[in-house]
Scaffold this motif. Structure first.
Motif, mmCIF file in Angstrom:
data_model
loop_
_atom_site.group_PDB
_atom_site.id
_atom_site.type_symbol
_atom_site.label_atom_id
_atom_site.label_comp_id
_atom_site.label_asym_id
_atom_site.label_seq_id
_atom_site.Cartn_x
_atom_site.Cartn_y
_atom_site.Cartn_z
ATOM 1 N N ASP A 65 14.390 59.771 0.558
ATOM 2 C CA ASP A 65 12.993 59.639 0.959
ATOM 3 C C ASP A 65 12.086 59.748 -0.257
ATOM 4 O OD1 ASP A 65 13.424 59.572 3.867
ATOM 5 O OD2 ASP A 65 14.146 61.634 3.557
ATOM 6 N N TYR A 70 12.101 59.376 -5.849
ATOM 7 C CA TYR A 70 13.101 60.120 -5.078
ATOM 8 C C TYR A 70 14.388 60.215 -5.892
ATOM 9 C CZ TYR A 70 15.098 55.541 -3.703
ATOM 10 O OH TYR A 70 15.652 54.297 -3.695
ATOM 11 N N LYS A 79 3.695 60.842 7.389
ATOM 12 C CA LYS A 79 3.489 60.546 5.977
ATOM 13 C C LYS A 79 2.092 61.015 5.554
ATOM 14 C CE LYS A 79 7.517 58.580 5.720
ATOM 15 N NZ LYS A 79 8.624 59.200 4.986
#
Length: 503
Positions: free
Chosen positions: A455, A466, A419
């Protein structure tokens, strides 16, 4: 009985230019007075005592000027005829003029109580017979004086005065416009007809589009005629109209942002379609095609829409933070524009439901509701687009509804081993030969490319969202849409990133 001027032929010879003008005005006044119900018993020119000057000496006369009598004229013997046919008395207020005095008609005796010539204001007439003497002095013999504006006013009120420029243009009901797609005008018995499509044209940004327009004559003419063609975009939502193209023969001129992007297509006889290349976001709207033949012109309307999606947008600091100008800037930063009412209404028809009010392109504030509920206007109101009406562009603050069009490029979720923070997300897209996606681009990819990803990822404005094209139990709500996590801490490492690669 000698006929009045209104009954005589228009070929009565007149000696001077002033007389000719006065004669024309006199005839126009006759037509107007007949429409108003007055019956002119004798409105005529007669020679005066001063070298053939026009002189209607029955009723009204100018006093001596430099030792000789000057020519005068008058409306003589005007009678108001009531519906019942009985005689009517009229009270007419004369215009103040110290040189004007009443004279009785030829062959009549002075009436008791008549006004004295020395009075400068002629008061009102007492009830009398059916003929009411009307003191109007003709100005053509006195340098076209005070009465000229009055006669010109009467002249302007008379329709149908002839003119000739090689064609006769009819005002009959046959010259008419029929909706957006068909209009016609008549000259010399020939109809000029302009045809444009009734249906709205849809395209997408970056594409080339042709706005059809053709014209013809009914019946067909044996030889072609030179015409002038003009295309312009109509004013909408406070945006002024814009000239697009003007053409005469093979010569064409384009204007403003359309320079280098538009041309006139003349592939067939009397085709004057407009081709627009590399469509831009602001090109959608209504365009008018006008064909000008001499003094005759007819036009048709073409509506162009870009395929797009409406989405609500909030300030990073929360609800209702944008004034109108800030809302415009916010949409532009997300590769969109402020939506119009028509676009919001179409989105509501497709299922858009949002309780927060937002700016629209015309500076009104509205919001769409598909299911009535208590916190969204109450249960008593039917579904629809609710409106707060126009609001002050600087003082009032709301959210905004933006409109993003279909993309030529690609929006994708960047596969990354870990991330990212917001800054790292921007850099990762650059390293992949792309750029971090904007909100409008993500909505367009969801709407037109069925982008579906569970995601959450960073976007250019610092929000995390998303897209879900196919709802499922482990991917948020059971309706398709773009889910939002708001504006997280830009230093957090909880999200991936959505990138945009233009084509």
């Amino acid at each position: 009985m000698r006929p009045s001027l209104c009954e005589r032929s228009s070929s009565t010879p007149l000696n001077t230019t002033a007389s000719t003008l006065g004669h024309s005005l006199h005839r126009a006044a006759c037509q107007m007075l007949r429409r108003l119900g007055w019956a002119p018993a004798d409105l005529g020119w007669s020679p005066g005592k001063s070298g053939g000057r026009p002189n209607l000496s029955h009723l009204l006369r100018l006093g001596p000027a430099q030792g000789r009598e000057r020519g005068v004229c008058s409306f003589k013997g005007l009678a108001w005829r009531e519906r019942g046919g009985s005689s009517a008395a009229a009270s007419l207020l004369a215009i103040q003029d110290p040189r004007v005095r009443l004279l009785p008609p030829t062959g009549s005796a002075s009436q008791p109580g008549a006004l004295e010539p020395s009075r400068s204001r002629l008061g009102t007439f007492a009830p009398g017979p059916s003929l009411v003497w009307t003191p109007w002095r003709c100005p053509v013999c006195d340098a076209m004086g005070l009465r000229l504006p009055i006669l010109l006013l009467l002249l302007c009120c008379v329709s149908g005065l002839p003119f000739y420029n090689g064609f006769y243009y009819s005002n009959s009901p046959n010259g008419r416009k029929l909706g957006n797609s068909y209009s016609e005008g008549i000259f010399n018995g020939v109809k000029l007809v302009v045809e444009t499509p009734e249906e709205t044209l849809f395209s997408h940004r970056g594409a080339n589009v042709t706005l059809p327009c053709r014209y013809h004559y009914e019946p067909a003419l044996a030889s072609p005629r030179p015409v002038r063609i003009k295309w312009w975009k109509l004013s909408e939502n406070g945006v002024p109209e814009q000239d697009v193209l003007v053409a005469i023969g093979l010569r064409q001129r384009t204007f403003g942002d359309y320079r280098g992007r538009v041309r006139l297509r003349q592939d067939r006889a009397r085709e004057v379609s407009l081709e627009i290349r590399d469509l831009r976001l602001e090109d959608y709207g209504r365009y008018r095609c006008e064909v000008i033949d001499g003094l005759e012109d007819e036009s048709g309307l073409v509506e162009l829409e870009l395929r797009g999606v409406v989405f609500p947008y909030q300030h990073p600091q929360g609800r209702y933070k944008f004034n109108f100008h800030e809302a415009q800037q916010a949409c532009e930063e997300q590769d969109a524009v402020v939506a119009s009412f028509e676009q919001l209404f179409r989105a509501w028809e497709e299922g858009l439901d949002w309780c927060n009010a937002g700016w629209l392109q015309d500076a009104s504030v509205q919001y769409p509701v598909t299911q009535a509920r208590r916190p969204c206007g109450g249960l008593g109101l039917a579904p629809g687009v609710r409106s707060y009406g126009p609001r002050h562009r600087r003082l009032h603050r709301y959210d905004v509804f933006c409109f993003a069009v279909a993309l030529r490029g690609q929006v994708y979720y960047l596969e990354h081993p870990e991330k990212l923070t917001l800054a790292e997300a921007r850099e990762a897209c650059r390293e992949d030969g792309a750029q971090i996606a904007k909100v409008g681009q993500l909505f367009a990819a969801w709407k037109f490319r069925d982008l579906d990803r569970c995601d959450a990822g960073w976007l250019a404005d610092g929000s995390a969202r998303y897209p879900v094209a196919h709802p499922r139990s482990n991917c948020g709500a059971l309706e398709p849409g773009v889910r939002s996590f708001g504006f997280p801490d830009p230093h957090s490492r909880q999200y991936g990133v959505y990138c945009y690669r233009p084509r």
